[in-house]
Write an enzyme that holds these catalytic residues in place. Sequence first.
Site, PDB file in Angstrom:
ATOM      1  N   GLY A  32       4.153   1.263  10.590  1.00  0.00           N
ATOM      2  CA  GLY A  32       4.760   2.559  10.293  1.00  0.00           C
ATOM      3  C   GLY A  32       6.072   2.820  11.009  1.00  0.00           C
ATOM      4  O   GLY A  32       6.588   1.968  11.732  1.00  0.00           O
ATOM      5  N   SER A  35       5.336  -3.349   9.750  1.00  0.00           N
ATOM      6  CA  SER A  35       6.805  -3.341   9.813  1.00  0.00           C
ATOM      7  C   SER A  35       7.437  -4.623   9.272  1.00  0.00           C
ATOM      8  O   SER A  35       8.501  -5.037   9.741  1.00  0.00           O
ATOM      9  CB  SER A  35       7.295  -3.089  11.244  1.00  0.00           C
ATOM     10  OG  SER A  35       6.916  -1.802  11.670  1.00  0.00           O
ATOM     11  N   LYS A  54       0.087   4.209   0.460  1.00  0.00           N
ATOM     12  CA  LYS A  54      -0.442   5.255   1.351  1.00  0.00           C
ATOM     13  C   LYS A  54      -0.467   6.594   0.594  1.00  0.00           C
ATOM     14  O   LYS A  54      -0.854   6.631  -0.566  1.00  0.00           O
ATOM     15  CB  LYS A  54       0.367   5.310   2.642  1.00  0.00           C
ATOM     16  CG  LYS A  54       0.427   3.941   3.329  1.00  0.00           C
ATOM     17  CD  LYS A  54       0.968   3.963   4.716  1.00  0.00           C
ATOM     18  CE  LYS A  54       0.985   2.543   5.262  1.00  0.00           C
ATOM     19  NZ  LYS A  54       1.433   2.461   6.650  1.00  0.00           N
ATOM     20  N   HIS A  65      -8.104   0.190   6.938  1.00  0.00           N
ATOM     21  CA  HIS A  65      -6.717   0.283   7.411  1.00  0.00           C
ATOM     22  C   HIS A  65      -6.709   1.057   8.733  1.00  0.00           C
ATOM     23  O   HIS A  65      -7.509   1.975   8.933  1.00  0.00           O
ATOM     24  CB  HIS A  65      -5.853   0.990   6.367  1.00  0.00           C
ATOM     25  CG  HIS A  65      -4.399   0.957   6.706  1.00  0.00           C
ATOM     26  ND1 HIS A  65      -3.830   1.850   7.591  1.00  0.00           N
ATOM     27  CD2 HIS A  65      -3.406   0.126   6.316  1.00  0.00           C
ATOM     28  CE1 HIS A  65      -2.539   1.566   7.717  1.00  0.00           C
ATOM     29  NE2 HIS A  65      -2.257   0.528   6.953  1.00  0.00           N
ATOM     30  N   GLU A  68      -3.256  -6.467  11.076  1.00  0.00           N
ATOM     31  CA  GLU A  68      -2.202  -5.473  11.236  1.00  0.00           C
ATOM     32  C   GLU A  68      -2.376  -4.782  12.581  1.00  0.00           C
ATOM     33  O   GLU A  68      -3.166  -3.829  12.693  1.00  0.00           O
ATOM     34  CB  GLU A  68      -2.294  -4.424  10.120  1.00  0.00           C
ATOM     35  CG  GLU A  68      -2.183  -4.998   8.726  1.00  0.00           C
ATOM     36  CD  GLU A  68      -1.760  -3.935   7.720  1.00  0.00           C
ATOM     37  OE1 GLU A  68      -0.750  -4.136   7.053  1.00  0.00           O
ATOM     38  OE2 GLU A  68      -2.437  -2.897   7.631  1.00  0.00           O
ATOM     39  N   GLU A  99      -4.933   3.334   9.838  1.00  0.00           N
ATOM     40  CA  GLU A  99      -4.808   4.793   9.736  1.00  0.00           C
ATOM     41  C   GLU A  99      -6.165   5.424   9.450  1.00  0.00           C
ATOM     42  O   GLU A  99      -6.453   6.527   9.906  1.00  0.00           O
ATOM     43  CB  GLU A  99      -3.780   5.151   8.651  1.00  0.00           C
ATOM     44  CG  GLU A  99      -2.363   4.861   9.123  1.00  0.00           C
ATOM     45  CD  GLU A  99      -1.401   4.470   8.027  1.00  0.00           C
ATOM     46  OE1 GLU A  99      -1.689   4.707   6.839  1.00  0.00           O
ATOM     47  OE2 GLU A  99      -0.339   3.896   8.356  1.00  0.00           O
ATOM     48  N   ASN A 119       0.879  -1.163   0.000  1.00  0.00           N
ATOM     49  CA  ASN A 119       0.000   0.000   0.000  1.00  0.00           C
ATOM     50  C   ASN A 119       0.920   1.218   0.000  1.00  0.00           C
ATOM     51  O   ASN A 119       1.753   1.361   0.885  1.00  0.00           O
ATOM     52  CB  ASN A 119      -0.841  -0.088   1.287  1.00  0.00           C
ATOM     53  CG  ASN A 119      -1.498   1.211   1.684  1.00  0.00           C
ATOM     54  OD1 ASN A 119      -1.639   2.127   0.889  1.00  0.00           O
ATOM     55  ND2 ASN A 119      -1.901   1.289   2.949  1.00  0.00           N
TER      56      ASN A 119
HETATM   57  P1  PGA Z   1       4.602  -0.749   7.226  1.00  0.00           P
HETATM   58  O1  PGA Z   1       3.074  -0.480   6.837  1.00  0.00           O
HETATM   59  O2  PGA Z   1       5.007  -2.037   6.585  1.00  0.00           O
HETATM   60  O3  PGA Z   1       5.339   0.440   6.664  1.00  0.00           O
HETATM   61  O4  PGA Z   1       4.655  -0.818   8.723  1.00  0.00           O
HETATM   62  C1  PGA Z   1       2.179  -1.555   6.876  1.00  0.00           C
HETATM   63  C2  PGA Z   1       0.776  -1.095   6.603  1.00  0.00           C
HETATM   64  O5  PGA Z   1       0.395   0.023   6.969  1.00  0.00           O
HETATM   65  O6  PGA Z   1       0.007  -1.863   6.006  1.00  0.00           O
END
Ligand code: PGA
Length: 258
Positions: A176, A217, A10, A98, A170, A100, A8
């Site tokens: 992040g 991550s 983002k 997600h 997740e 976020e 993704n």
């Molecule tokens: P990240 O993001 O691998 O950078 O931690 C994962 C996600 O938000 O799906």
Amino acid sequence: MKFYLGTNWKMHRTNTEAVHYITEFLPLLREQDLSRHYLFVIPSFTSLQLVRNAVTEAAVPLKVGAQNVHWEDGVEATGEISVRILADIPVDLVEIGHSERRQKFGETDLEVNRKARAVLGHGLSALICVGENGAEKEKGIGSQALERQVRSGLDCIPPGDLSRVMLAYEPTWAIGVVGKPADPTYVQEKHAAIRETLNNMYSVEIAAEVPLLYGGSVNRLNFRSYAEIAHVDGLFVGRAAWNPQSFLELIGMSRAFV
Ligand code: PGA
């Protein structure tokens, strides 16, 4: 089951940057045997059409997804995008819920469910994200939060639509730059719990059609430790796949699990 692997972007790519990425990445994919993979990329709304066109022209098995959607169509909803608009591009899948979006935009379980039903109703695939937050983990109610999100996210979704559902676990606290990678044993526990919830909601056979992805991550160093977990059917990667060569390296690592 295939190995699911996707990224993704983002809010990280302009159209120019998307073109650079895709121009480098697609020729690399053409050299790969991807018959046992379900690969996907999820750009911004504004880059969807150009990525779609490039993928179609290159004839590579890369699915294209949207990061969000509105559940209604043809209503006054300035700034929103409907499934019908996405289906016309066409995208293959839509990411929903997600963390976020849940945390920064107050997206609720009910909205996640409405979006999932709209996406599936239009014949697209839904990638539904679930995950407990740090406070829920600390209080020891992470599993309850997860079960609630899975049950409400899939509420009223008929068994016949389940083959187009993917779930991504997740944990919010693992995502992040400030995220802390989860312990693989913890991930194993949670994936088993999600699988169990699906088994209870549907039959074991039908629940088995739903791939469970892990995200948060994930990188080249911890990739194997997550990919080898029972009930982990794939990985959903952010930062570590934002460079075509790194994504390719992860595809290479995933070959041990297909
Ligand atoms: P990240 O993001 O691998 O950078 O931690 C994962 C996600 O938000 O799906």
